[in-house]
Design a protein around this motif. Structure first.
Motif, PDB file in Angstrom:
ATOM      1  N   UNK A 111       0.826  -1.210   0.000  1.00 33.42           N
ATOM      2  CA  UNK A 111       0.000   0.000   0.000  1.00 33.42           C
ATOM      3  C   UNK A 111       0.858   1.257   0.000  1.00 33.42           C
ATOM      4  N   UNK A 112       1.945   1.241   0.770  1.00 34.17           N
ATOM      5  CA  UNK A 112       2.839   2.390   0.798  1.00 34.17           C
ATOM      6  C   UNK A 112       3.471   2.615  -0.574  1.00 34.17           C
ATOM      7  N   UNK A 113       3.867   1.522  -1.226  1.00 35.06           N
ATOM      8  CA  UNK A 113       4.462   1.654  -2.547  1.00 35.06           C
ATOM      9  C   UNK A 113       3.471   2.119  -3.593  1.00 35.06           C
ATOM     10  N   UNK A 114       2.228   1.672  -3.481  1.00 36.05           N
ATOM     11  CA  UNK A 114       1.211   2.005  -4.480  1.00 36.05           C
ATOM     12  C   UNK A 114       0.610   3.384  -4.276  1.00 36.05           C
ATOM     13  N   UNK A 115       0.670   3.912  -3.060  1.00 35.76           N
ATOM     14  CA  UNK A 115      -0.014   5.174  -2.765  1.00 35.76           C
ATOM     15  C   UNK A 115       0.916   6.267  -2.271  1.00 35.76           C
ATOM     16  N   UNK A 183      -9.640   0.484  -3.852  1.00 32.21           N
ATOM     17  CA  UNK A 183      -8.700   1.561  -4.122  1.00 32.21           C
ATOM     18  C   UNK A 183      -9.201   2.459  -5.245  1.00 32.21           C
ATOM     19  N   UNK A 184      -9.846   1.895  -6.251  1.00 32.38           N
ATOM     20  CA  UNK A 184     -10.453   2.715  -7.297  1.00 32.38           C
ATOM     21  C   UNK A 184     -11.495   3.656  -6.706  1.00 32.38           C
ATOM     22  N   UNK A 185     -12.412   3.098  -5.924  1.00 30.02           N
ATOM     23  CA  UNK A 185     -13.489   3.916  -5.371  1.00 30.02           C
ATOM     24  C   UNK A 185     -12.959   4.973  -4.412  1.00 30.02           C
ATOM     25  N   UNK A 186     -11.917   4.640  -3.663  1.00 30.10           N
ATOM     26  CA  UNK A 186     -11.313   5.629  -2.768  1.00 30.10           C
ATOM     27  C   UNK A 186     -10.616   6.724  -3.582  1.00 30.10           C
ATOM     28  N   UNK A 187      -9.899   6.346  -4.624  1.00 34.95           N
ATOM     29  CA  UNK A 187      -9.145   7.316  -5.412  1.00 34.95           C
ATOM     30  C   UNK A 187     -10.054   8.316  -6.117  1.00 34.95           C
ATOM     31  N   UNK A 188     -11.245   7.882  -6.539  1.00 36.91           N
ATOM     32  CA  UNK A 188     -12.153   8.803  -7.239  1.00 36.91           C
ATOM     33  C   UNK A 188     -13.103   9.514  -6.279  1.00 36.91           C
ATOM     34  N   UNK A 189     -12.959   9.250  -4.971  1.00 37.52           N
ATOM     35  CA  UNK A 189     -13.748   9.980  -3.990  1.00 37.52           C
ATOM     36  C   UNK A 189     -15.090   9.373  -3.651  1.00 37.52           C
ATOM     37  N   UNK A 190     -15.309   8.124  -4.019  1.00 34.04           N
ATOM     38  CA  UNK A 190     -16.580   7.474  -3.711  1.00 34.04           C
ATOM     39  C   UNK A 190     -16.601   6.851  -2.324  1.00 34.04           C
ATOM     40  N   UNK A 191     -15.456   6.757  -1.686  1.00 36.53           N
ATOM     41  CA  UNK A 191     -15.360   6.183  -0.342  1.00 36.53           C
ATOM     42  C   UNK A 191     -14.884   7.272   0.607  1.00 36.53           C
ATOM     43  N   UNK A 192     -15.708   7.558   1.604  1.00 39.51           N
ATOM     44  CA  UNK A 192     -15.382   8.604   2.571  1.00 39.51           C
ATOM     45  C   UNK A 192     -14.575   7.982   3.713  1.00 39.51           C
ATOM     46  N   UNK A 193     -13.277   7.883   3.488  1.00 38.32           N
ATOM     47  CA  UNK A 193     -12.392   7.282   4.485  1.00 38.32           C
ATOM     48  C   UNK A 193     -10.982   7.779   4.235  1.00 38.32           C
ATOM     49  N   UNK A 194     -10.162   7.712   5.265  1.00 41.08           N
ATOM     50  CA  UNK A 194      -8.753   8.039   5.082  1.00 41.08           C
ATOM     51  C   UNK A 194      -8.049   6.857   4.435  1.00 41.08           C
ATOM     52  N   UNK A 195      -6.879   7.104   3.905  1.00 41.28           N
ATOM     53  CA  UNK A 195      -6.102   6.013   3.323  1.00 41.28           C
ATOM     54  C   UNK A 195      -5.777   4.973   4.384  1.00 41.28           C
ATOM     55  N   UNK A 196      -5.439   5.406   5.581  1.00 40.23           N
ATOM     56  CA  UNK A 196      -5.135   4.450   6.650  1.00 40.23           C
ATOM     57  C   UNK A 196      -6.335   3.550   6.941  1.00 40.23           C
ATOM     58  N   UNK A 197      -7.540   4.118   6.917  1.00 35.33           N
ATOM     59  CA  UNK A 197      -8.740   3.316   7.162  1.00 35.33           C
ATOM     60  C   UNK A 197      -8.969   2.304   6.044  1.00 35.33           C
ATOM     61  N   UNK A 198      -8.708   2.720   4.812  1.00 32.33           N
ATOM     62  CA  UNK A 198      -8.860   1.805   3.675  1.00 32.33           C
ATOM     63  C   UNK A 198      -7.859   0.660   3.779  1.00 32.33           C
ATOM     64  N   UNK A 199      -6.612   0.988   4.068  1.00 34.96           N
ATOM     65  CA  UNK A 199      -5.577  -0.044   4.183  1.00 34.96           C
ATOM     66  C   UNK A 199      -5.901  -1.000   5.318  1.00 34.96           C
ATOM     67  N   UNK A 200      -6.333  -0.468   6.451  1.00 36.50           N
ATOM     68  CA  UNK A 200      -6.657  -1.322   7.596  1.00 36.50           C
ATOM     69  C   UNK A 200      -7.820  -2.254   7.270  1.00 36.50           C
ATOM     70  N   UNK A 201      -8.808  -1.759   6.549  1.00 36.44           N
ATOM     71  CA  UNK A 201      -9.937  -2.608   6.156  1.00 36.44           C
ATOM     72  C   UNK A 201      -9.467  -3.765   5.283  1.00 36.44           C
ATOM     73  N   UNK A 203      -6.431  -5.046   5.182  1.00 35.47           N
ATOM     74  CA  UNK A 203      -5.639  -5.960   6.013  1.00 35.47           C
ATOM     75  C   UNK A 203      -6.558  -6.917   6.757  1.00 35.47           C
ATOM     76  N   UNK A 204      -7.636  -6.387   7.322  1.00 38.91           N
ATOM     77  CA  UNK A 204      -8.564  -7.233   8.077  1.00 38.91           C
ATOM     78  C   UNK A 204      -9.232  -8.262   7.172  1.00 38.91           C
ATOM     79  N   UNK A 205      -9.576  -7.864   5.947  1.00 42.20           N
ATOM     80  CA  UNK A 205     -10.171  -8.810   4.999  1.00 42.20           C
ATOM     81  C   UNK A 205      -9.189  -9.940   4.697  1.00 42.20           C
ATOM     82  N   UNK A 206      -7.950  -9.575   4.446  1.00 44.04           N
ATOM     83  CA  UNK A 206      -6.937 -10.584   4.115  1.00 44.04           C
ATOM     84  C   UNK A 206      -6.742 -11.560   5.272  1.00 44.04           C
ATOM     85  N   UNK A 207      -6.559 -11.035   6.455  1.00 47.35           N
ATOM     86  CA  UNK A 207      -6.309 -11.914   7.606  1.00 47.35           C
ATOM     87  C   UNK A 207      -7.504 -12.807   7.905  1.00 47.35           C
TER      88      UNK A 207
END
Length: 225
Positions: A111-115, A183-201, A203-207
């Motif tokens: 995520x750090x590399x991509x964003x 990440x698409x929806x966050x980048x175009x502003x369709x998701x009202x969240x910080x990048x940290x919140x998106x990444x954490x979500x 991570x939780x899905x993966x685990x």
């Protein structure tokens, strides 16, 4: 005349022809990164816009690329390479960790590399979509590389008894699809969240799909006396 060095192949201003060409290409790539990733976007950018931003001519553009699509294709590969290198750089440092911590750190490195550069995010998740069958194939090929990486990591963890033994190909495919979609929806502003919140979500899905409990939060620093 034998042995003659043409101006194109010789040195000019202290730089070789190859160095001058590399500099021109770099300027076109930087201009494309700005215009596609931070400016009007690929579809609203004209060839003359790129040349003006690069401070170069259309003739010089056609010496490096056939079309603007070629420029976007190269930038898409570049931003994916940046994210990939971020993951590969941290991989040796996390091999000894428990699987939950290892996966969390690997994904956060991705995520750090991509964003890390917002222009990279826009190109990787937004601008590349639906441009042409050729770029759709390139996008899917790169996505397949991430799926293969995640699948191999999961299979290795299963072989060590860290997670249940099963085929994780569908899990890897579903997770990478979730990454690209969110990440698409966050980048175009369709998701009202910080990048940290998106990444954490993510991570939780993966685990959760790997049946791993999330790693405990880092302990706060001890108070100083």
């Amino acid at each position: 005349m034998a042995g003659r060095i043409t101006p194109a192949a010789g040195r000019y201003g202290g730089r070789s022809a190859a160095e001058r060409q590399a500099e021109r290409r770099r300027r076109f790539l930087e201009a494309g990164l700005d215009l596609f990733g931070a400016g009007p976007g690929y579809r609203a950018t004209r060839l003359t816009d790129v040349c003006r931003a690069a401070g170069l001519s259309t003739r010089q553009f056609y010496e490096e690329f056939r079309t603007l699509e070629d420029l976007l294709a190269e930038l898409h590969l570049y931003v994916n390479d940046v994210a990939e290198q971020a993951v590969l750089a941290v991989l040796p440092q996390v091999r000894h960790l428990d699987p939950a911590d290892r996966y969390a750190r690997l994904f956060r490195a991705y995520a750090a590399g991509a964003t890390g550069d917002p222009r990279h995010t826009r190109i990787a998740y937004v601008e590349i979509i639906g441009v042409s069958p050729r770029l759709d194939r390139q996008r899917l090929d790169r996505r397949a590389r991430w799926i293969d990486f995640l699948y191999e990591q999961a299979q290795d963890a299963a072989a060590r008894g860290e997670i249940p033994a099963r085929d994780y190909r569908v899990t890897a495919t579903a997770f990478i699809g979730a990454v690209n979609g969110l990440m698409h929806d966050w980048a175009v502003g369709w998701v009202d969240a910080t990048l940290d919140e998106v990444v954490e979500e993510l991570v939780q899905i993966l685990l959760s799909r790997l049946h791993l409990a999330p790693p405990p939060p880092a302990a706060p620093p001890a108070p100083t006396r």
